[in-house]
Scaffold this motif. Structure first.
Motif, PDB file in Angstrom:
ATOM      1  N   GLU A 180       1.093  -1.136   0.160  1.00 22.95           N
ATOM      2  CA  GLU A 180       0.047   0.140   0.000  1.00 22.95           C
ATOM      3  C   GLU A 180       0.780   1.136  -0.115  1.00 22.95           C
ATOM      4  N   ALA A 181       2.029   1.093   0.579  1.00 24.23           N
ATOM      5  CA  ALA A 181       2.911   2.329   0.913  1.00 24.23           C
ATOM      6  C   ALA A 181       3.663   2.623  -0.757  1.00 24.23           C
ATOM      7  N   ASN A 182       3.856   1.377  -1.272  1.00 22.89           N
ATOM      8  CA  ASN A 182       4.429   1.530  -2.572  1.00 22.89           C
ATOM      9  C   ASN A 182       3.454   2.228  -3.489  1.00 22.89           C
ATOM     10  N   THR A 183       2.220   1.603  -3.613  1.00 20.06           N
ATOM     11  CA  THR A 183       1.177   2.288  -4.410  1.00 20.06           C
ATOM     12  C   THR A 183       0.981   3.816  -4.384  1.00 20.06           C
ATOM     13  N   MET A 184       0.961   4.122  -2.888  1.00 20.76           N
ATOM     14  CA  MET A 184       0.677   5.804  -2.597  1.00 20.76           C
ATOM     15  C   MET A 184       1.741   6.393  -3.279  1.00 20.76           C
TER      16      MET A 184
END
Length: 323
Positions: A237-241
């Motif tokens: 999720e951090a990478n997507t954001m």
């Protein structure tokens, strides 16, 4: 101790990080002789006295042949360099030895174990202070030299390692963390993050993924302030954001560059102003603009400069702007 220090200590309480630290940053064949499966974190409550105040340090030990080697990892995250760091380390190692003697945790022949002191520094300025105690002591009479204390620590200056290209290129979690810390551009941040995702996708690494997520909750706001890091639930999720935010940054920089270029171009009616705008964009993205790039800018037309203004945040290398 600040949240950043706490998060870093949490990271280096994991065997995988210490293993990669030894394999990626220690020189010499002796590392291959270590029994890395024996890596053991020494309890925070191992010592008394002044050492209780050093909660931002990590103490490990590892088997070398039949004996233990202790690894004293000092996490030094402050804006100023500590000139007398060797003196501090000498004190801490002395206290460690006292505690080992008190608890009778010595070798069979009652000798003290070797201690490797490591200082991990992530300041913006480079470390300029001595790393050896000898350099802090006034030159004595020759006859006194044998009686002086000696100590030298291994310095890991994150910024210097990155600048000198000395970070391990192969899979190394510590190197990826250092690259995250020292990222100068959104693409650098994304690249380092994608490496972490690739290396930590196994189910057996869930605990380490959580440790890095906790570190990001504390450290993330200084890496990318626009992201609500404390709301991130996992690394994917951090990478997507992060990827979404990078695309927004690129679009914003393109708009700002083109709008400013056209407005100033209309006001000044000159190619020189467009050239200055592009030079500022290049410096912001890549650092100092080399002389041969200046020559290229000086010989370009207004149309070429406007085209190049659109590119600095679409490519990874400076030369690619002009291809």
């Amino acid at each position: 101790m600040g949240e950043h220090d706490t998060a870093y200590k949490f990271l280096f309480s994991h065997r995988a990080l210490m293993r990669d630290l030894l394999l990626g940053f220690m020189e010499g064949d002796w590392v291959q002789e270590l029994d890395l499966d024996s890596l053991e974190k020494v309890s925070d409550g191992y010592a008394t006295g002044d050492l209780l105040s050093r909660h931002n340090d990590a103490l490990w030990r590892v088997r070398w042949k039949r004996e233990w080697i202790y690894l004293y990892l000092m996490l030094e995250f402050q804006s100023t360099v500590e000139r007398f760091m060797p003196v501090r380390l000498l004190t801490y190692i002395g206290l460690l030895y006292q505690d080992l003697i008190r608890r009778e945790e010595l070798s069979q022949d009652r000798r003290l174990p070797p201690v490797l002191p490591i200082v991990l520094y992530n300041g913006k300025g480079r470390w300029r202070a001595p790393v050896a105690l000898d350099n802090l002591i006034q030159p004595p009479p020759h006859a006194v030299l044998p009686y002086l204390p000696r100590l030298q620590f291994l310095l890991l200056d994150e910024g210097a390692l990155l600048h000198e290209g000395a970070l391990p290129g192969q899979r190394n979690l510590v190197a990826a963390i250092f690259r995250l810390e020292q990222s100068q551009a959104p693409e650098d941040l994304s690249r380092a993050f994608s490496h972490l995702l690739e290396w930590l996708k196994g189910p057996e690494q869930s605990e380490l993924r959580q440790a890095i997520l906790e570190w990001l909750h504390r450290r993330g706001p200084s890496l990318a302030p626009e992201i609500s890091w404390r709301e991130v639930r996992n690394l994917q999720e951090a990478n997507t954001m992060l990827e979404e935010r990078i695309q927004e940054w690129k679009a914003q920089f393109r708009r700002e560059g083109l709008t400013k270029g056209r407005e100033e171009g209309r006001e000044e009616g000159s190619t020189a102003e467009a050239r200055n705008i592009l030079r500022r964009q290049l410096a912001r993205r890549f650092g100092t603009v080399p002389e041969h790039i200046d020559v290229k800018l000086n010989g370009a037309s207004r149309e070429q400069l406007e085209d190049w203004i659109d590119r600095p945040y679409e490519v990874e290398e400076l030369e690619d702007v002009f291809r």
